[in-house]
Structures are given as structure tokens and as C-alpha cells.
Design a protein around this motif. Sequence first.
Motif, mmCIF file in Angstrom:
data_model
loop_
_atom_site.group_PDB
_atom_site.id
_atom_site.type_symbol
_atom_site.label_atom_id
_atom_site.label_comp_id
_atom_site.label_asym_id
_atom_site.label_seq_id
_atom_site.Cartn_x
_atom_site.Cartn_y
_atom_site.Cartn_z
ATOM 1 N N ARG A 206 0.883 -1.211 -0.159
ATOM 2 C CA ARG A 206 -0.076 0.048 0.060
ATOM 3 C C ARG A 206 0.750 1.473 -0.013
ATOM 4 N NH1 ARG A 206 -4.463 2.655 1.656
ATOM 5 N NH2 ARG A 206 -4.162 4.623 3.225
ATOM 6 N N GLY A 207 1.741 1.113 1.070
ATOM 7 C CA GLY A 207 2.703 2.528 0.902
ATOM 8 C C GLY A 207 3.571 2.585 -0.368
ATOM 9 N N ILE A 208 4.127 1.545 -0.979
ATOM 10 C CA ILE A 208 4.932 1.826 -2.145
ATOM 11 C C ILE A 208 3.993 2.158 -3.153
ATOM 12 C CG2 ILE A 208 6.212 0.830 -3.749
ATOM 13 C CD1 ILE A 208 7.173 -1.291 -1.791
ATOM 14 N N GLY A 209 2.645 1.770 -3.340
ATOM 15 C CA GLY A 209 1.502 2.247 -4.411
ATOM 16 C C GLY A 209 1.557 3.691 -4.374
ATOM 17 N N ILE A 210 1.286 4.089 -3.109
ATOM 18 C CA ILE A 210 0.903 5.504 -2.745
ATOM 19 C C ILE A 210 2.172 6.235 -3.388
ATOM 20 C CG2 ILE A 210 0.591 7.335 -1.028
ATOM 21 C CD1 ILE A 210 -1.136 5.328 0.578
ATOM 22 N N VAL A 211 3.369 5.933 -2.849
ATOM 23 C CA VAL A 211 4.741 6.590 -3.566
ATOM 24 C C VAL A 211 4.705 6.721 -4.899
ATOM 25 C CG1 VAL A 211 7.127 6.656 -3.756
ATOM 26 C CG2 VAL A 211 5.833 6.390 -1.133
ATOM 27 N N LYS A 212 4.489 5.477 -5.528
ATOM 28 C CA LYS A 212 4.512 5.230 -7.056
ATOM 29 C C LYS A 212 3.362 6.226 -7.715
ATOM 30 C CE LYS A 212 7.680 2.461 -7.076
ATOM 31 N NZ LYS A 212 9.214 2.823 -7.980
ATOM 32 N N LEU A 213 2.213 6.298 -6.914
ATOM 33 C CA LEU A 213 1.082 7.214 -7.333
ATOM 34 C C LEU A 213 1.370 8.679 -7.518
ATOM 35 C CD1 LEU A 213 -1.808 7.679 -8.703
ATOM 36 C CD2 LEU A 213 -2.303 7.505 -6.093
ATOM 37 N N GLN A 214 1.989 9.038 -6.367
ATOM 38 C CA GLN A 214 2.260 10.600 -6.228
ATOM 39 C C GLN A 214 3.465 10.939 -7.170
ATOM 40 O OE1 GLN A 214 0.352 12.304 -4.532
ATOM 41 N NE2 GLN A 214 -1.019 10.682 -3.836
ATOM 42 N N THR A 215 4.318 9.860 -7.396
ATOM 43 C CA THR A 215 5.606 10.336 -8.207
ATOM 44 C C THR A 215 5.326 10.007 -9.613
ATOM 45 O OG1 THR A 215 6.318 8.136 -7.622
ATOM 46 C CG2 THR A 215 7.264 9.960 -6.377
ATOM 47 N N GLY A 216 4.270 9.404 -10.131
ATOM 48 C CA GLY A 216 3.768 9.607 -11.781
ATOM 49 C C GLY A 216 4.010 8.285 -12.136
ATOM 50 N N ASP A 217 4.409 7.298 -11.434
ATOM 51 C CA ASP A 217 4.790 5.825 -11.755
ATOM 52 C C ASP A 217 3.453 4.997 -11.614
ATOM 53 O OD1 ASP A 217 5.382 3.329 -12.846
ATOM 54 O OD2 ASP A 217 7.296 3.270 -11.486
ATOM 55 N N TYR A 218 2.460 5.339 -12.594
ATOM 56 C CA TYR A 218 1.105 4.948 -12.395
ATOM 57 C C TYR A 218 0.815 3.285 -12.515
ATOM 58 C CZ TYR A 218 0.302 9.915 -12.711
ATOM 59 O OH TYR A 218 0.608 11.220 -12.397
ATOM 60 N N GLN A 219 1.642 2.774 -13.340
ATOM 61 C CA GLN A 219 1.266 1.246 -13.621
ATOM 62 C C GLN A 219 1.951 0.636 -12.329
ATOM 63 O OE1 GLN A 219 -0.283 -0.503 -16.148
ATOM 64 N NE2 GLN A 219 -0.043 -1.831 -14.526
ATOM 65 N N SER A 220 3.203 0.939 -11.829
ATOM 66 C CA SER A 220 3.721 0.598 -10.757
ATOM 67 C C SER A 220 2.820 0.635 -9.588
ATOM 68 C CB SER A 220 5.032 1.028 -10.427
ATOM 69 O OG SER A 220 5.944 0.409 -11.383
ATOM 70 N N ALA A 221 2.110 1.647 -9.527
ATOM 71 C CA ALA A 221 1.152 1.998 -8.311
ATOM 72 C C ALA A 221 -0.129 0.967 -8.533
ATOM 73 C CB ALA A 221 0.677 3.257 -8.542
#
Length: 349
Positions: free
Chosen positions: A62-77
Motif C-alpha cells: 500500500r505504501g509503495i503504491g501511494i509513493v508510485k502514484l504520487q511520483t507519476g509511476d502509475y502502472q507500478s502504483a
Amino acid sequence: MKKRVVAAIMCVAFVMTGCGSLAGRHNIDSGFTYIESRDYVSALESFEAATEKGEDECLIHRGIGIVKLQTGDYQSAVDELLASLAADEGIVDDMDFDTNFYLAEAYYRLGDYAKAKEVYDAILALRSKDSNAYYLRGVCELASGGHDSAYSDFSKAIALNSRDYGVIILIYKSLAEYGYEDEARNILQTAMDNGSSFMTNYEKGQISYYLGNNADAQSYLELARNERDQEKEPVVLMLGQTGEKQGDYNYAISVYKTYLNENPESATVYNQLGMCQIKQGDYDGAISSFEAGLTVDDKGVNQALRLNEITAYEYMGQFNMAQSLMATYLQDYPGDETAIRENIFLSTR
């Protein structure tokens, strides 16, 4: 996809394990603290340490997903948030729904509006009075060309929470962005007509601003700025924008500087002040404002401050300084496509 999401948010067990477990969460807690301060590099390091220590898998993803979302790596999110939902062995709670909201946003940012809508469908199947889900589903429908269904969802969102003027303004912006300006204005005007007796001065000022009634907006916002219990920064930012909207940058700069004299820890206001100074041709002043904002070290604003400082140096004709700052900027934000294109321009100067 719909079945997977529904299964994830409907999963019920009679044990208090999985997401939300309080045992062995030191690195996870640090990671989420870093997310709150927008220090995403440190957040990822904490989640990596949490993985090595065998902490809660659901929360780590969950935490990594939120980070990826906030930094623009949407597929990883998407991948991380789905992994979080799959690892959830606990009783369904607000966190499960919250994770699904992040998942839907990731799909939306990818341009996969159908999958985002499926997630909101799943949320609304369990929470039929979630006004935020109706609003966000409407945004997806509007983006995919479904105006009528979007308008229906917007109407439901407003009916469920008619005094949430923040959402009403977002609905206005969404409709206006897609060319439904008259419809959007009618929603704002109705909100103003129905709520004028109990709206705050800030809320009246916001709606007046978006309706184009700039004089009224300034009057309401000036009143709000002097109210003891009103949060001042959003009022100041909008009040300054009423000046910017009319090209009265002296007024906007005065508003921002007055606030900063009493509240020097606002990177956002420093950034807005600097942008006004650029428009006036005061590039030295703008650079000073951006640098003052950077000393605040607000991780959520630093990127904008640094890029705007580079722009100010460009306008001054100091291309070597701009190029030097850009090289450092791109080391920290290598995925900024706009900055990459600008760097190509700088390399030719």
C-alpha cells in the motif's frame, strides 16, 4: 478486473491480521510519516527496510503504491495497490476502501477510465452514499465521453452533501474543462443561491471567484482573511488570484507579502509570489522568493520552486546558471518530460 476489486474490498475474516496489524510496523510507520511530509525517496527506503524485516506485506505494498502514484509511476502504483488488496487478510475497514480510491486514481491517471470506473462501481456497491465516489466516477465518465452519466453522478454527489463546496467547485471545473461552461456555472449559482445564508465568507469568495464576480470575491475573501478561526493560507492564495486574474499583480504581491511577513513558512505562497514577480519582470525578486520558499523545504512544493527558479534565470538571460540548475533538477526528477524538453532548449543557448 471488477471481480478482483470487489473480492478485495469484500474480503472478510474473523481474525485481526493483515492490513492494519499493529505488530512489527516500525519501518512501515516511518514510511507513511515520510509520505505525509512528501519525502518519497525516504519513504521507499523505509518500505524496503520493512520488507527486509518481514513487516506487514499488505501495508508495505500500500505504501509503495501511494509513493508510485504520487511520483507519476502509475502502472507500478496499480501493481502495488492490487498486491496490497490481495495480501489483505483482515476485516474490511476504511483502509480497504481508501486503497481502492488510490487504485482508481492510478487507473485514471493511466487513462484507463473503464477500469477506474469499475473500482468506483465496486466501492458504491458497498457504500451507496459515498458522495466522493460518485463525484470521482463522474469524472471518469466525463473523460470517456459519457456526459449524461457523469452529470447524473455529479448530481448524486451534490444531493448527498450539498454543503461540500469544495467538491461542487471541482465538479464545476470538470464540466468547464470539457466545454460545459454554462452547465458548470449553473451548478455554482445554484449552490450560492441555496447556501448564501449559511456559507462562510471563504466559501462565498471561492464561488464568486469562479462565477467571475471578482469584486464580490475580493470582498468576501478580505472578510475571511480577518476572521480568527479561518485558515488563512487558502484565503490568501485565492485573494491574490483575484488580483492576478485582473492583471493587478501589485495587489496580489501585496497580499502575498503581507501574509509571508507573519507566516514565513509557506512555500506555496512564496512560489505564487515568485510567479507574480516574473510576470512583472522582477526576475531578481522572483529568484529571491523561490529561494526563500526552498529554505522551507516543503517536499510537495520544492519541485515547482526549483523549476520556476530555472525559468526566472532563463528570462534574465542567465542560461549557464539555468542549465546548471536544470542538470541538478533532472538528477532529482528524471521523469519530468517538460523539463527534459526545456533542457534540450537550454543546451542550444
